[in-house]
Every structure is written in C-alpha cells, then in structure tokens.
Motif scaffolding. Sequence first.
Motif, PDB file in Angstrom:
ATOM      1  N   ALA A  98     -54.079  93.385  48.016  1.00  0.00           N
ATOM      2  CA  ALA A  98     -53.999  94.587  48.842  1.00  0.00           C
ATOM      3  C   ALA A  98     -52.621  94.720  49.474  1.00  0.00           C
ATOM      4  O   ALA A  98     -52.040  95.812  49.517  1.00  0.00           O
ATOM      5  CB  ALA A  98     -55.084  94.556  49.920  1.00  0.00           C
TER       6      ALA A  98
ATOM      7  N   TRP B   5     -49.943  97.713  49.054  1.00  0.00           N
ATOM      8  CA  TRP B   5     -49.546  98.392  50.293  1.00  0.00           C
ATOM      9  C   TRP B   5     -48.030  98.501  50.403  1.00  0.00           C
ATOM     10  O   TRP B   5     -47.483  99.579  50.613  1.00  0.00           O
ATOM     11  CB  TRP B   5     -50.124  97.620  51.467  1.00  0.00           C
TER      12      TRP B   5
ATOM     13  N   VAL C 261     -53.970 103.352  47.306  1.00  0.00           N
ATOM     14  CA  VAL C 261     -54.810 102.396  48.030  1.00  0.00           C
ATOM     15  C   VAL C 261     -56.189 102.971  48.350  1.00  0.00           C
ATOM     16  O   VAL C 261     -56.860 102.522  49.281  1.00  0.00           O
ATOM     17  CB  VAL C 261     -54.117 101.932  49.337  1.00  0.00           C
TER      18      VAL C 261
ATOM     19  N   ARG D  36     -58.928  98.020  47.947  1.00  0.00           N
ATOM     20  CA  ARG D  36     -57.650  98.084  48.657  1.00  0.00           C
ATOM     21  C   ARG D  36     -57.835  98.718  50.039  1.00  0.00           C
ATOM     22  O   ARG D  36     -57.323  98.209  51.024  1.00  0.00           O
ATOM     23  CB  ARG D  36     -56.629  98.911  47.841  1.00  0.00           C
TER      24      ARG D  36
END
Length: 327
Positions: free
Chosen positions: A68, A72, A78, A83
């Motif tokens: 994640a 990011w 996302v 995520r």
Amino acid sequence: MSGLEGREGVSFAALEPSLEELVDVALMFPGQGSQYPRMAASLYGTDAVFTSVVDEVFELFGEVGSAACEDWLSGADVDHVSRAQPLLFAVDYALGRTVLSWGVEPVALIGHSAGEVVAATLAGVFSLEEAVSLVRDRVLSAVPIPSGGMLAVAAAEADLVPYLEGDVAIAAVNSARQTMLAGPDEPLARVRARLEADEYVVVTVPASTPFHSPAMQPAVDEALASWSAAPVAPSMPVYSGYTGKLMTAEDALSPRFWTRQLTDAVYFGPALNELVAMYDVLLVEAGPGQTLTSFARRTKAVRSGASQVLPLLDAADSVETARARLA
C-alpha cells in the motif's frame, strides 16, 4: 465512505463566532471513498510526527502495508480495498496523532465507516496493534467478495427505499439529502439507471467493494470467527455512525458491533447532529479530502454559527493553515 463532494480548495476566511470563542475541538475521520493518489504524501518525510506514525502503522501491516505504501508514494490508483483501507487508516491515524502533538485536546471524536476504527483507537478502545489487525482482517475478508460499488445520491433515505433491489442497500446517511447506496455491480447499475431516469443526481463513490450491504455478510462471518482483539471502553466521547449516537462501553466491547460494520449502514449525519447538539465545537476533518467537511457545513449548528468546521488538509495537502488556527 465519501459522498457527493470532492476535495476542492476552500477559503479559511474568518468565521463567526471567532475561534477564540470556540475552545472545544472535535476530530472527524473519513472512510473509503475519500482516498486519492498521494493523499497527504507531501507530509511524509517533512512532518516528523506524521512520518513516524505512518512508518509505525505500515510496519505493523507487514506486506499489506508495504504494498500500500509503495502505491501511495508512487501515485498509483488506491481505490481497491487492499490499498484504500490500509492507507486510509494510516493517513487518518497519523493526521489525528499530528493534531494531538500540537497540544489539541479534543472533546469528542467521530469517524465515518473505516474512520470509526481510527476514532476508537485514538480513544483507547483498541491498541494500535489491534486496530491494524482489525483493518487487515477486514481487507483479507473483503477481497474475495464479488465486485460491487457504491453510489452517492442527492436524496433522503426514505426517497431511495422504493428503488432498492437484491443486495442493494442503504449504505450511509450523511445528511438530510445525502445518502449512499451499495451493492453488487449488476443490481446497482439497474438501481442507478432507474434513479437517473427519475432525475436524481447520482455520483459514483470510489470503491470496488459493496461495503455496508448484505453482499458483505461472508466477510462479517469471517471477521467474527477470527476476532482476537480485547477492546476497552473509550477514554473520551466517540460518536458512532452505526448507532447514530454516543458510543457506549457495551458497543465498544462487542466483537459483533465492530464486525457487523461491514454490512450495516452508516448513520454519520445523525451521529454528527448528536455531537454538535452536545458541544459547540470546531469540527476538524483529520483525513484526506473534505467530504466530512461538506456534510458538517449542512448541519444546523454550523449554518447558525454555533459550531465551525475546518478541513485539516487544504487543496495542496498542507496542514499549515489549520495548524495556525489550532496550535
């Protein structure tokens, strides 16, 4: 979960009454639908508290957190549950801790959907390790759920009930005429077509999982079976979107209260109204975007000036303007 508003920039011009007269602060934490690529990422590596807390959270998430975090920081999409949920928890929680580091002592906390876990953690209901485990388990149990989505509709809950079919359900009531629906792709598309034919304003919420609908029941069952947390009563007032009221010790201690959140509707609007009926406050949205800010501005308390609202992040993801008002 988010609604019809995006993360547009706002003016932080002086409001009435003055901030000096509003000694109380309440923090609001948004949920899925508020996420966007690189949300608050400009604070990572520049704000010491935010950076250290995010690192701590991602480390606890393990491989889920590493993946994640990589997406990011790279600016990748996302919106997928794998995520969005870890990132929202990390960013919300880090922003909340950042505000607390300024010496702000909130009188109350409120979260929308996944944001309620953040509020509960800051109120001591969960340890950080327990909260991360809860979010990670939610992610793992939600991934196998067949594809679905969420819609924000400019209508009251009662207006939408006749349109529901199959596993499409009321997902959230955010204000008097801000309601969300959720469900599997095909029936949700049919409901949307009927609503638009009747000239309702319908907006897609960034989500690929039908949170807060009966389609999530297998995830609830799995989460309940794997429950291992030992929550305690909140150390400060937390207003819950799942009851629309102040969270009780009984709520906080109940595994079913937390696991059922995957299927139950979020009554954020009623919960927020309860909060501002109890306190005249500066409502600070400690999370990405300004969705909860837009809901708060529709409350009678904010419209009358009894309370105010302030998004922590501005359009450039800076907290400096908010910090100048709060610190």
